[in-house]
Design a protein around this motif. Structure first.
Motif, mmCIF file in Angstrom:
data_model
loop_
_atom_site.group_PDB
_atom_site.id
_atom_site.type_symbol
_atom_site.label_atom_id
_atom_site.label_comp_id
_atom_site.label_asym_id
_atom_site.label_seq_id
_atom_site.Cartn_x
_atom_site.Cartn_y
_atom_site.Cartn_z
ATOM 1 N N VAL A 140 43.749 47.432 22.149
ATOM 2 C CA VAL A 140 42.510 47.492 21.356
ATOM 3 C C VAL A 140 41.323 47.058 22.233
ATOM 4 C CG1 VAL A 140 41.320 46.606 19.312
ATOM 5 C CG2 VAL A 140 43.787 47.070 19.197
ATOM 6 N N LYS A 141 41.533 45.984 22.979
ATOM 7 C CA LYS A 141 40.470 45.475 23.852
ATOM 8 C C LYS A 141 40.059 46.519 24.892
ATOM 9 C CE LYS A 141 39.526 41.069 26.040
ATOM 10 N NZ LYS A 141 40.102 39.814 26.514
ATOM 11 N N ILE A 142 41.034 47.214 25.448
ATOM 12 C CA ILE A 142 40.740 48.229 26.466
ATOM 13 C C ILE A 142 39.962 49.385 25.840
ATOM 14 C CG2 ILE A 142 41.782 49.960 28.013
ATOM 15 C CD1 ILE A 142 42.050 47.079 29.091
ATOM 16 N N VAL A 143 40.418 49.862 24.699
ATOM 17 C CA VAL A 143 39.718 50.981 24.044
ATOM 18 C C VAL A 143 38.277 50.559 23.723
ATOM 19 C CG1 VAL A 143 39.609 52.229 21.842
ATOM 20 C CG2 VAL A 143 41.732 52.219 23.169
ATOM 21 N N LYS A 297 44.563 56.194 43.605
ATOM 22 C CA LYS A 297 43.941 56.637 42.339
ATOM 23 C C LYS A 297 44.520 55.863 41.146
ATOM 24 C CE LYS A 297 42.656 61.349 43.496
ATOM 25 N NZ LYS A 297 43.182 62.702 43.419
ATOM 26 N N ALA A 298 45.839 55.701 41.134
ATOM 27 C CA ALA A 298 46.472 55.014 40.006
ATOM 28 C C ALA A 298 46.066 53.540 39.977
ATOM 29 C CB ALA A 298 47.991 55.146 40.098
ATOM 30 N N ARG A 299 45.883 52.965 41.172
ATOM 31 C CA ARG A 299 45.507 51.545 41.224
ATOM 32 C C ARG A 299 44.166 51.313 40.523
ATOM 33 N NH1 ARG A 299 46.449 49.641 46.612
ATOM 34 N NH2 ARG A 299 44.382 50.324 47.185
ATOM 35 N N GLY A 300 43.250 52.265 40.675
ATOM 36 C CA GLY A 300 41.951 52.139 40.003
ATOM 37 C C GLY A 300 42.132 51.978 38.496
ATOM 38 N N SER A 301 43.004 52.788 37.893
ATOM 39 C CA SER A 301 43.212 52.732 36.432
ATOM 40 C C SER A 301 43.838 51.401 36.010
ATOM 41 C CB SER A 301 44.140 53.860 35.978
ATOM 42 O OG SER A 301 43.619 55.087 36.392
ATOM 43 N N ILE A 302 44.741 50.888 36.836
ATOM 44 C CA ILE A 302 45.403 49.619 36.479
ATOM 45 C C ILE A 302 44.459 48.445 36.733
ATOM 46 C CG2 ILE A 302 47.386 48.119 36.908
ATOM 47 C CD1 ILE A 302 48.879 50.638 37.906
ATOM 48 N N GLU A 303 43.748 48.490 37.843
ATOM 49 C CA GLU A 303 42.840 47.368 38.145
ATOM 50 C C GLU A 303 41.690 47.291 37.153
ATOM 51 O OE1 GLU A 303 43.818 46.507 42.807
ATOM 52 O OE2 GLU A 303 41.991 47.625 42.356
ATOM 53 N N ARG A 304 41.233 48.450 36.683
ATOM 54 C CA ARG A 304 40.169 48.409 35.655
ATOM 55 C C ARG A 304 40.705 47.716 34.403
ATOM 56 N NH1 ARG A 304 38.674 53.072 38.374
ATOM 57 N NH2 ARG A 304 40.006 54.523 37.269
ATOM 58 N N MET A 305 41.970 47.995 34.074
ATOM 59 C CA MET A 305 42.585 47.311 32.921
ATOM 60 C C MET A 305 42.655 45.810 33.154
ATOM 61 S SD MET A 305 46.514 47.495 31.541
ATOM 62 C CE MET A 305 47.296 46.674 32.933
ATOM 63 N N ILE A 306 43.139 45.414 34.320
ATOM 64 C CA ILE A 306 43.320 43.973 34.586
ATOM 65 C C ILE A 306 41.961 43.258 34.568
ATOM 66 C CG2 ILE A 306 44.062 42.293 36.355
ATOM 67 C CD1 ILE A 306 46.432 44.141 36.965
ATOM 68 N N ALA A 307 40.926 43.959 35.021
ATOM 69 C CA ALA A 307 39.589 43.346 35.024
ATOM 70 C C ALA A 307 39.078 43.088 33.600
ATOM 71 C CB ALA A 307 38.606 44.251 35.771
ATOM 72 N N VAL A 308 39.486 43.913 32.661
ATOM 73 C CA VAL A 308 39.015 43.752 31.262
ATOM 74 C C VAL A 308 39.757 42.607 30.576
ATOM 75 C CG1 VAL A 308 38.884 44.875 28.981
ATOM 76 C CG2 VAL A 308 38.302 46.173 31.039
ATOM 77 N N THR A 309 41.030 42.390 30.939
ATOM 78 C CA THR A 309 41.837 41.398 30.179
ATOM 79 C C THR A 309 42.096 40.114 30.967
ATOM 80 O OG1 THR A 309 43.775 42.668 30.852
ATOM 81 C CG2 THR A 309 43.027 42.932 28.624
#
Ligand code: 13P
Ligand code: SF4
Length: 309
Positions: A140-143, A297-309
């Motif tokens: 929910v937080k990511i969305v 490329k995949a690291r960008g998607s995961i790191e953006r997630m980790i930065a939010v939470t």
């Protein structure tokens, strides 16, 4: 091959694993759904988000990942310079397999201009073509963090539905689902409630809406463990894969845990055994290999997630 005997006792295997781990400067990470003995052999047991963080942080040279393939891939993406091993290369996630890169591209083409949030239960190739990842702990937080009113959500339609009920954004779901959580039926929960009228129902958001509607709390696997740790209640109906009961029972011998069905088993999570873990450390099998471009490329998607939470 000293370690390839099949007649060692559990305690012999535990000793072999610990010795071999030290020699390899390895860390053993295990998901909450792993079999009891593998959880006991691990340095850290957790949910997908916690395991990603551990994989990104460790100073070990080798990560042995006791979970399913996408989890080991996530560890490799976050620590590409390390050797990441999965003790059984066939331990996949059927839900992750429901979305291929081709299907993702077709889905994006059908709804152009919308960002894509991908549950971590996806392949590295899929992660490389999405905007941000999420786990069941932070969906929910990511969305809510994504700057758009309409969002494509892949692959789990149940997690998408759970998120849609908790955000003002319009969620456009893909059609994937977890076959294990789909086996949990509302009537099984109702039956357990009848048998244990004082029990609290906790459920994983991969369950169907009909099951989630009966839950008192909805959590990631580690979220369930924290909830039970902090709850004064003594009885719980646990709507997720059976492996989680090991940690719950060990931490709370005074509490009772009921499963809606003995069928709630993820066969892929159960593919990792103590023997395979010992062999993995001995033979350095099976290493996760990914093309550099996909990792980046995949690291960008995961790191953006980790930065939010
Ligand atoms: P968690 O991140 O909640 O541990 O879930 C992972 C998973 O695969 C559930 O089926
Ligand atoms: Fe995949 Fe479901 Fe198994 Fe989790 S429980 S690894 S989502 S099949």
């Amino acid at each position: 091959m000293v370690y390839k005997k099949t007649n060692e006792s559990t305690s012999d295997l535990m000793t072999i694993i610990q010795e071999r781990k030290k020699a390899r400067n390895a860390i053993i990470l295990a998901h909450n759904y792993q079999i009891d003995e593998v959880q006991d052999a691990a340095d850290f047991v957790g949910d997908s988000l916690e395991l990603s963080r551990k994989a990104a942080d460790t100073s070990a040279d080798v990560i042995v990942f006791c979970g399913v393939h996408f989890m080991a891939e996530t560890a490799k993406i976050l620590s590409p310079q390390k050797t990441v091993l999965i003790p059984d290369i066939k331990a996949g996630c059927p839900m992750a397999d429901m979305i291929t890169v081709e299907k993702l591209r077709a889905f994006k083409a059908k709804y152009p201009g919308r960002p894509v949030v991908a549950y971590v239960n996806t392949s590295a190739e899929v992660k490389a073509e999405v905007d941000i990842c999420c786990t069941s702990a932070n969906a929910v937080k990511i969305v809510d963090s994504v700057d758009a009113d309409e969002i494509l959500f892949v692959p789990d339609k149940c997690l998408a539905d759970y998120v849609a009920a908790r955000t003002t954004k319009k969620i456009i779901p893909f059609s994937g689902f977890c076959p294990t959580h789909h086996r949990i039926l509302p009537e099984q929960i109702l039956k357990q409630k009848e048998l244990h009228p004082n029990a609290i129902v906790i459920a994983h958001p991969e369950c169907t809406r009909a099951v989630l509607d009966l839950a008192d709390g909805i959590f990631s696997t580690s979220g369930m463990i924290r909830f039970v740790d902090e709850s004064p209640e003594k009885e719980f109906i646990v709507a997720t894969e059976l492996g989680i009961l090991h940690r719950l029972k060990r931490s709370h011998p005074d509490k009772s845990f009921y499963s809606p069905s003995e069928q709630t088993v993820c066969p892929n999570m159960k593919k990792i055994t103590l023997e395979k873990l010992a062999w993995s450390l001995e033979d350095m099998q099976y290493p996760i290999e990914l093309p550099q471009e996909i990792i980046e490329k995949a690291r960008g998607s995961i790191e953006r997630m980790i930065a939010v939470t």
